[in-house]
Structures are given as structure tokens and as C-alpha cells.
Design an enzyme around this catalytic site. Structure first.
Site, short mmCIF file in Angstrom:
data_model
loop_
_atom_site.label_atom_id
_atom_site.label_comp_id
_atom_site.label_asym_id
_atom_site.label_seq_id
_atom_site.Cartn_x
_atom_site.Cartn_y
_atom_site.Cartn_z
CG PHE A 227 -1.78 -1.23 1.36
CD1 PHE A 227 -2.95 -1.39 0.61
CD2 PHE A 227 -1.42 -2.25 2.24
CE1 PHE A 227 -3.74 -2.53 0.75
CE2 PHE A 227 -2.18 -3.40 2.37
CZ PHE A 227 -3.35 -3.55 1.63
CG ASP A 296 0.26 3.24 5.62
OD1 ASP A 296 -0.65 3.25 6.45
OD2 ASP A 296 0.73 4.27 5.10
CB CYS A 336 -5.52 5.11 9.21
SG CYS A 336 -6.16 4.53 7.64
N1 SAH Z 1 1.98 4.27 2.72
C1 SAH Z 1 1.47 5.44 2.05
C2 SAH Z 1 0.00 5.66 2.26
C3 SAH Z 1 -0.87 4.49 1.91
S1 SAH Z 1 -2.54 4.87 1.75
C4 SAH Z 1 2.26 6.65 2.51
O1 SAH Z 1 2.91 6.60 3.56
O2 SAH Z 1 2.21 7.65 1.83
C5 SAH Z 1 -3.15 3.38 1.09
C6 SAH Z 1 -2.77 3.11 -0.35
O3 SAH Z 1 -3.22 1.81 -0.68
C7 SAH Z 1 -3.41 4.04 -1.37
O4 SAH Z 1 -2.41 4.60 -2.17
C8 SAH Z 1 -4.33 3.14 -2.21
O5 SAH Z 1 -4.32 3.50 -3.59
C9 SAH Z 1 -3.68 1.79 -2.02
N2 SAH Z 1 -4.59 0.63 -2.10
C10 SAH Z 1 -5.84 0.51 -1.63
N3 SAH Z 1 -6.29 -0.75 -1.76
C11 SAH Z 1 -5.29 -1.46 -2.33
C12 SAH Z 1 -5.14 -2.83 -2.73
N4 SAH Z 1 -6.12 -3.72 -2.53
N5 SAH Z 1 -3.97 -3.22 -3.25
C13 SAH Z 1 -2.94 -2.33 -3.42
N6 SAH Z 1 -3.03 -1.04 -3.06
C14 SAH Z 1 -4.18 -0.60 -2.54
#
Ligand code: SAH
Length: 392
Positions: A227, A296, A336
Site C-alpha cells: 500500500f 499501511d 488508520c
Molecule cells: N503508505 C502510504 C499511504 C498508503 S494509503 C504513505 O505513507 O504515503 C493506502 C494506499 O493503498 C493508497 O495509495 C491506495 O491507492 C492503495 N490501495 C488501496 N487498496 C489497495 C489494494 N487492494 N492493493 C494495493 N493497493 C491498494
């Protein structure tokens, strides 16, 4: 300029007991009489025996009918009042944010601005207005924000679904200056781009700043950043890791991630567009091993109703991550979701540990960065969990 007090609201005995806990909200069900105030106004709050309890924003359309501004019934809620609160919010960040030029400048109730969030990205501010009282004061608050920060532009990203609960419509617009497209900010030793045309949240996940910078000290060998969004954690890891694999399913985020890796001169970050759930399972099957895994995810439980499904989701990704770790590997795992309490999260991680067949110990129990202050009288202000675990 500012708000005149326009009316009085009497609350019930139950409401008074709740008020005495220090919580800044009073619910609609705890109102006894509302004597003529219009929604959005500042009102005096009264106990059933007539005692004055303070002043609050009033909104008849919201379940949160009163948002306390002060417990002093006589204080003038005027320009000076709001200037004082801005000054305090800015001074606090000056003291505690020393590693970045991007941070949350105003965190709603926790900074005495019920329903206002202001994020700063270098000389750009992004406002999120989440209460009617704040909406009605917006021109004054934008003016003060510019005065206290010297910002070049202010964006109003007022499209949070929460606004509906206050009877507010969704809109995005420029509130001051010239429409900014993107800006480069610093975070610890790294730099990254905030692109306002394709950003999630107000541009970045600022609440993870301290955790991202801290995570760098655990990075070695092979790192998996799941993520990843625009690569915040990956950038901190890439300095000392041999290889960083970043997983993200948004194409726009991945493009930014690649750009940010190049901006920092890293060639050891490999970004993969994939669904994290599928990819983690696949990696486990392929027998991949990592020294550090970061999880995350987005909020799986946006409401209490979603909690069961959310627990399954958290258990699944944590179980896979634990299996992907070498002995004495590090798992940095976050949630979160406010509704996923720390206790529930730990219980879910215990289940993941049993399911994975891996003993795991807790090294650090962390939360959101300090520019998202946690007000003891407002439990809703604490929402982020970031645990650092070690496999045995
Ligand atoms: N770690 C990042 C914030 C993550 S927010 C930082 O510190 O900036 C969560 C992220 O997960 C988002 O970018 C979203 O696009 C992605 N996401 C959501 N569901 C997902 C999935 N099933 N597989 C991969 N990515 C995903």
C-alpha cells in the site's frame, strides 16, 4: 469581523454530565431547548439550572448539535480569538515539526477549530471544512491562515463525505492565490512531489510522517512496502536496503512513486501495480522472503458496521506478511481506522501470528505524528496505530 453570539441552547442533565468529561461535542439528543439560534451561529450553552457552560457552534442539521469553542461564556469570539488559535497552532508545529516542510497545521477540535483541517505543503495550504460554523467563517480563517504562514495559495478541498452530515455540499475550489499544480516537499532526508491534480487525501498521508522517517532505521536487505501510495516508506528504506519492492494498485500513485524514486536518485525501488491481497498470497507461494515488511492499508473500517470485514482484512494481510519475513524480520503494521481500536488491532495481530505459525514480539507501539495532536478529552482525535513487530 467574527461571530456575534446569536442565541442560547440549554442542554439536559445527561448533556451536562457529558460536557463535564471535557468532550468538545454535545449531541442533538442532549439538547433541551434551542432558543432562536440559526445553524452555523455561535451560541451560549446553558445547564438546566441556567448556569452558563460556555460557547459553541450550533447546527440543528447535525447529530453533533454543539461543538464547544470555549468554556468561558463571556469570551469574545472575534478576529482576535481566531488569530490567537492560529498563532498557537502554528507555534506548536514550529516546536515539534523539525524534519519536514509539510505538516498538518490545524487538526480540528484538537487545535480548537471544530471542523477545520489545514494541511501545509511548503507554501501551499489545503483546507478541509467539515462543520457549518467553520464554513461561515471561511473568508476570515483563510485570511488569518495566509497572515500566519505567508502561504502563496490556499486550496479548499471540501468534498469529504462527512460534510453531508453537517448539511454541506461537496466542492473543490481555490480560496486564495493562484491554482498550484504541484509542489516539492521534504521529509527527513528525502524529497517528494505533491501533485494536486491526482493526489489522495489533501496531497499526502501526513499522519505517517514520523513513522516513515523512523522506519528507515529498520531498513536492510529486502524491503516490501505494501500500500505504497507515492512511496513515502519506500524512499526512507531505499538508502540502506538492497532492494525495495513497492506494491500499489493505483496507476497515478505508481507514476508519482517512480518520479519520487528518481528525484531522490534511487534505482533500487521496484514498483509493482497489483492488488495487495493477491500479491501477498502469491509471494508467499513463491517462497519470497524479506527483512522488513510495511503494511499501511487504507481504512478498512470506515464505520462500526464494517468492523467484522475489516478484522478479516487486517488478519489476512498481517498473516501473509509474517510468513514473508525472515527470522528477526521486522513488520511495521498500521491501521488508520478509528473503529479498529488498539485493543482490537492487537487481538487481530495475535490471531495472525497464530495463523501464520510465527511467534512475534512487539517492539514499539506508535501512533500518528504529533502535528495530528491527540486531545485527551476527545478520543476521536486518536485514530492511527503503527506497531513495530519482530518475528522470532
Ligand atoms: N503508505 C502510504 C499511504 C498508503 S494509503 C504513505 O505513507 O504515503 C493506502 C494506499 O493503498 C493508497 O495509495 C491506495 O491507492 C492503495 N490501495 C488501496 N487498496 C489497495 C489494494 N487492494 N492493493 C494495493 N493497493 C491498494
Amino acid at each position: 469581523m467574527g461571530h456575534e453570539v446569536k442565541g442560547e441552547v440549554t442542554i439536559t442533565h445527561k448533556g451536562v454530565r457529558w460536557y463535564e468529561t471535557g468532550h468538545p461535542w454535545i449531541y442533538k439528543d442532549d439538547l433541551k431547548t434551542a432558543d432562536g439560534p440559526s445553524s452555523g451561529a455561535v451560541v451560549r450553552v446553558k445547564a438546566p439550572d441556567g448556569q452558563l457552560l460556555g460557547q459553541a457552534f450550533y447546527n440543528a442539521a447535525s447529530k453533533i448539535a454543539l461543538r464547544m469553542l470555549t468554556q468561558d461564556p463571556q469570551e469574545q469570539i472575534d478576529r482576535d480569538f481566531w488569530a490567537g488559535r492560529f498563532e498557537a497552532a502554528v507555534a506548536y508545529r514550529k516546536r515539534i515539526v523539525t524534519d519536514s516542510n509539510a505538516c498538518r497545521l490545524v487538526f480540528s477540535e484538537a487545535d480548537g477549530f471544530p471542523g477545520l483541517i489545514v494541511d501545509r505543503y511548503a507554501d501551499i495550504l489545503v483546507f478541509q471544512v467539515l462543520s457549518l460554523g467553520i464554513e461561515q467563517l471561511l473568508p476570515l480563517l483563510v485570511e488569518l491562515a495566509v497572515e500566519f504562514t505567508g502561504a502563496k495559495a490556499v486550496l479548499g478541498w471540501n468534498d469529504s463525505p462527512v460534510r453531508k452530515l453537517e448539511g454541506l455540499s461537496a466542492e473543490r475550489k481555490l480560496l486564495f492565490g493562484e491554482e498550484p499544480k504541484r509542489v516539492e516537499v521534504t521529509e527527513g532526508k528525502r524529497r517528494y512531489i505533491v501533485d494536486f491534480s491526482r493526489a489522495q487525501k489533501t496531497g499526502a498521508y501526513l499522519d505517517q510522517r514520523e513513522n516513515r522517517i523512523h522506519s528507515g532505521s529498520f531498513a536492510k536487505g529486502r524491503v516490501l512496502d505494501v500500500f505504497a501510495y507515492q512511496g513515502g516508506f519506500s524512499l526512507q528504506a531505499a538508502g540502506t536496503a538492497q532492494e525495495v519492492v513497492a506494491i500499489e494498485d493505483s496507476e497515478q500513485a505508481l507514476n508519482l512513486l517512480q518520479e519520487n524514486a528518481a528525484l531522490n536518485g534511487f534505482k533500487n525501488i521496484r514498483a509493482e501495480k497489483a492488488n495487495a491481497f493477491d500479491r501477498l498470497r502469491e509471494m508467499e507461494k513463491q517462497g519470497e522472503q524479506f527483512d522488513l515488511v510495511i503494511l499501511d492499508p487504507p481504512a478498512f473500517a470506515k464505520s462500526k458496521a464494517e468492523l467484522q470485514g475489516a478484522k478479516r482484512g487486517y488478519r489476512e494481510i498481517n498473516l501473509r506478511a509474517m510468513r514473508l519475513l525472515k527470522p528477526e524480520g521486522i513488520l511495521i503494521t498500521c491501521s488508520c481506522s478509528y473503529n479498529m481500536t488498539e485493543e482490537l488491532f492487537l487481538e487481530t495481530l495475535r490471531q495472525a501470528s497464530v495463523g501464520a505459525g510465527r511467534a512475534v514480539r512487539l517492539l514499539e507501539n506508535r501512533t500518528q505524528s504529533k502535528d495530528h495532536p491527540i486531545l485527551l478529552t476527545h478520543p476521536e482525535s486518536k485514530y492511527l496505530k503503527c506497531l513495530i513487530l519482530e518475528t522470532i
